[in-house]
Design a protein around this motif. Sequence first.
Motif, mmCIF file in Angstrom:
data_model
loop_
_atom_site.group_PDB
_atom_site.id
_atom_site.type_symbol
_atom_site.label_atom_id
_atom_site.label_comp_id
_atom_site.label_asym_id
_atom_site.label_seq_id
_atom_site.Cartn_x
_atom_site.Cartn_y
_atom_site.Cartn_z
ATOM 1 N N GLY A 57 0.772 -1.230 0.000
ATOM 2 C CA GLY A 57 0.000 0.000 0.000
ATOM 3 C C GLY A 57 0.801 1.276 0.000
ATOM 4 N N LYS A 58 2.031 1.206 -0.335
ATOM 5 C CA LYS A 58 2.898 2.383 -0.385
ATOM 6 C C LYS A 58 2.481 3.297 -1.547
ATOM 7 C CE LYS A 58 7.809 3.181 -1.355
ATOM 8 N NZ LYS A 58 9.111 2.517 -1.403
ATOM 9 N N GLU A 59 2.520 4.599 -1.307
ATOM 10 C CA GLU A 59 2.330 5.556 -2.390
ATOM 11 C C GLU A 59 3.694 6.113 -2.773
ATOM 12 O OE1 GLU A 59 -2.100 7.400 -2.232
ATOM 13 O OE2 GLU A 59 -0.537 8.569 -1.254
ATOM 14 N N VAL A 60 3.888 6.321 -4.075
ATOM 15 C CA VAL A 60 5.141 6.869 -4.574
ATOM 16 C C VAL A 60 4.861 8.025 -5.514
ATOM 17 C CG1 VAL A 60 6.500 4.744 -4.321
ATOM 18 C CG2 VAL A 60 5.245 5.156 -6.425
ATOM 19 N N LEU A 61 5.791 8.958 -5.546
ATOM 20 C CA LEU A 61 5.710 10.101 -6.444
ATOM 21 C C LEU A 61 6.526 9.785 -7.690
ATOM 22 C CD1 LEU A 61 4.686 13.070 -6.634
ATOM 23 C CD2 LEU A 61 6.945 13.748 -5.798
ATOM 24 N N ILE A 62 5.904 9.915 -8.862
ATOM 25 C CA ILE A 62 6.557 9.628 -10.133
ATOM 26 C C ILE A 62 6.610 10.925 -10.942
ATOM 27 C CG2 ILE A 62 6.457 8.287 -12.277
ATOM 28 C CD1 ILE A 62 6.675 6.405 -9.934
ATOM 29 N N PRO A 63 7.799 11.396 -11.291
ATOM 30 C CA PRO A 63 7.896 12.588 -12.136
ATOM 31 C C PRO A 63 7.282 12.330 -13.511
ATOM 32 C CG PRO A 63 10.012 12.049 -11.140
ATOM 33 C CD PRO A 63 9.105 10.889 -10.887
ATOM 34 N N ALA A 64 6.665 13.355 -14.075
ATOM 35 C CA ALA A 64 5.979 13.205 -15.362
ATOM 36 C C ALA A 64 6.895 12.732 -16.479
ATOM 37 C CB ALA A 64 5.320 14.520 -15.751
ATOM 38 N N SER A 65 8.173 13.041 -16.398
ATOM 39 C CA SER A 65 9.083 12.633 -17.475
ATOM 40 C C SER A 65 9.261 11.124 -17.557
ATOM 41 C CB SER A 65 10.451 13.301 -17.306
ATOM 42 O OG SER A 65 11.072 12.859 -16.120
ATOM 43 N N ALA A 66 8.868 10.395 -16.512
ATOM 44 C CA ALA A 66 8.956 8.935 -16.530
ATOM 45 C C ALA A 66 7.861 8.304 -17.382
ATOM 46 C CB ALA A 66 8.888 8.379 -15.114
ATOM 47 N N VAL A 67 6.841 9.079 -17.729
ATOM 48 C CA VAL A 67 5.719 8.562 -18.526
ATOM 49 C C VAL A 67 6.148 8.476 -19.982
ATOM 50 C CG1 VAL A 67 3.352 9.001 -19.306
ATOM 51 C CG2 VAL A 67 4.009 9.492 -16.928
ATOM 52 N N THR A 68 6.092 7.258 -20.519
ATOM 53 C CA THR A 68 6.449 7.059 -21.926
ATOM 54 C C THR A 68 5.221 7.053 -22.829
ATOM 55 O OG1 THR A 68 6.402 4.655 -21.686
ATOM 56 C CG2 THR A 68 8.535 5.759 -21.426
ATOM 57 N N ARG A 69 4.085 6.636 -22.262
ATOM 58 C CA ARG A 69 2.877 6.564 -23.095
ATOM 59 C C ARG A 69 1.632 6.626 -22.223
ATOM 60 N NH1 ARG A 69 -0.016 2.002 -25.546
ATOM 61 N NH2 ARG A 69 1.529 0.635 -24.589
ATOM 62 N N VAL A 70 0.691 7.418 -22.669
ATOM 63 C CA VAL A 70 -0.618 7.485 -22.028
ATOM 64 C C VAL A 70 -1.597 6.841 -23.003
ATOM 65 C CG1 VAL A 70 -2.432 8.996 -21.147
ATOM 66 C CG2 VAL A 70 -0.020 9.584 -20.771
ATOM 67 N N ASP A 71 -2.159 5.704 -22.615
ATOM 68 C CA ASP A 71 -3.083 4.959 -23.464
ATOM 69 C C ASP A 71 -4.501 5.413 -23.145
ATOM 70 O OD1 ASP A 71 -4.774 3.089 -24.677
ATOM 71 O OD2 ASP A 71 -3.323 1.472 -24.413
ATOM 72 N N LEU A 72 -5.033 6.294 -23.980
ATOM 73 C CA LEU A 72 -6.342 6.895 -23.744
ATOM 74 C C LEU A 72 -7.493 5.908 -23.904
ATOM 75 C CD1 LEU A 72 -5.687 10.228 -25.668
ATOM 76 C CD2 LEU A 72 -5.656 9.895 -23.189
ATOM 77 N N GLU A 73 -7.282 4.827 -24.641
ATOM 78 C CA GLU A 73 -8.338 3.844 -24.857
ATOM 79 C C GLU A 73 -8.443 2.843 -23.715
ATOM 80 O OE1 GLU A 73 -8.105 2.021 -28.701
ATOM 81 O OE2 GLU A 73 -7.939 3.957 -29.713
ATOM 82 N N ASP A 74 -7.283 2.403 -23.186
ATOM 83 C CA ASP A 74 -7.271 1.388 -22.126
ATOM 84 C C ASP A 74 -7.077 1.975 -20.731
ATOM 85 O OD1 ASP A 74 -7.697 -0.746 -23.846
ATOM 86 O OD2 ASP A 74 -5.553 -1.076 -24.171
ATOM 87 N N TYR A 75 -6.990 3.307 -20.643
ATOM 88 C CA TYR A 75 -6.804 3.986 -19.352
ATOM 89 C C TYR A 75 -5.576 3.437 -18.620
ATOM 90 C CZ TYR A 75 -11.525 5.412 -20.486
ATOM 91 O OH TYR A 75 -12.632 5.895 -21.135
ATOM 92 N N ARG A 76 -4.451 3.413 -19.333
ATOM 93 C CA ARG A 76 -3.183 2.923 -18.780
ATOM 94 C C ARG A 76 -2.091 3.957 -19.013
ATOM 95 N NH1 ARG A 76 -2.680 -3.251 -18.593
ATOM 96 N NH2 ARG A 76 -4.811 -3.896 -18.968
ATOM 97 N N ILE A 77 -1.192 4.021 -18.056
ATOM 98 C CA ILE A 77 -0.029 4.890 -18.153
ATOM 99 C C ILE A 77 1.199 3.994 -18.107
ATOM 100 C CG2 ILE A 77 1.252 6.736 -17.031
ATOM 101 C CD1 ILE A 77 -1.523 7.667 -15.937
ATOM 102 N N HIS A 78 2.065 4.145 -19.082
ATOM 103 C CA HIS A 78 3.280 3.340 -19.177
ATOM 104 C C HIS A 78 4.482 4.187 -18.781
ATOM 105 C CE1 HIS A 78 1.225 0.015 -21.264
ATOM 106 N NE2 HIS A 78 0.449 0.991 -21.688
ATOM 107 N N LEU A 79 5.378 3.571 -18.003
ATOM 108 C CA LEU A 79 6.550 4.269 -17.484
ATOM 109 C C LEU A 79 7.850 3.702 -18.035
ATOM 110 C CD1 LEU A 79 5.581 4.356 -13.691
ATOM 111 C CD2 LEU A 79 5.065 6.073 -15.449
ATOM 112 N N ALA A 80 8.888 4.515 -18.016
ATOM 113 C CA ALA A 80 10.229 4.089 -18.393
ATOM 114 C C ALA A 80 10.992 3.607 -17.171
ATOM 115 C CB ALA A 80 10.971 5.255 -19.044
#
Length: 124
Positions: A57-80
Amino acid sequence: MTDHIWSYSTESGHLAGIDLTGWRVEAADGHIGKVDKHSDEVDDAYLVVDTGAWIFGKEVLIPASAVTRVDLEDYRIHLALTRQQVKDAPEFVSDKHLADQQYREEIGHHYRTGGPFSGGTGAI
């Protein structure tokens, strides 16, 4: 990636104003959790990811630059980032860390170099 750690890259497909809360978050090597909070602010964009039962249950802060792809159809965020990089990140506590510049610098250092919280190599 982007030159600025707290900004989305233009290649990510992120569209400002879309509510990402509840979206599934995928590291480079598997699922890590869901978006609990996020910011689209210029030079201050981030995701707060609730890792759920995966790492207790840990929460983590992820900088936006780590996002490689935002999948608008499947509601998924992919990270590097790998699952281990996320797991090794310091826990995020909203009322304590959201405005803490030193914490932000530590997060940036962690994800760029893999330390001081882990021995791996960074991705952003």
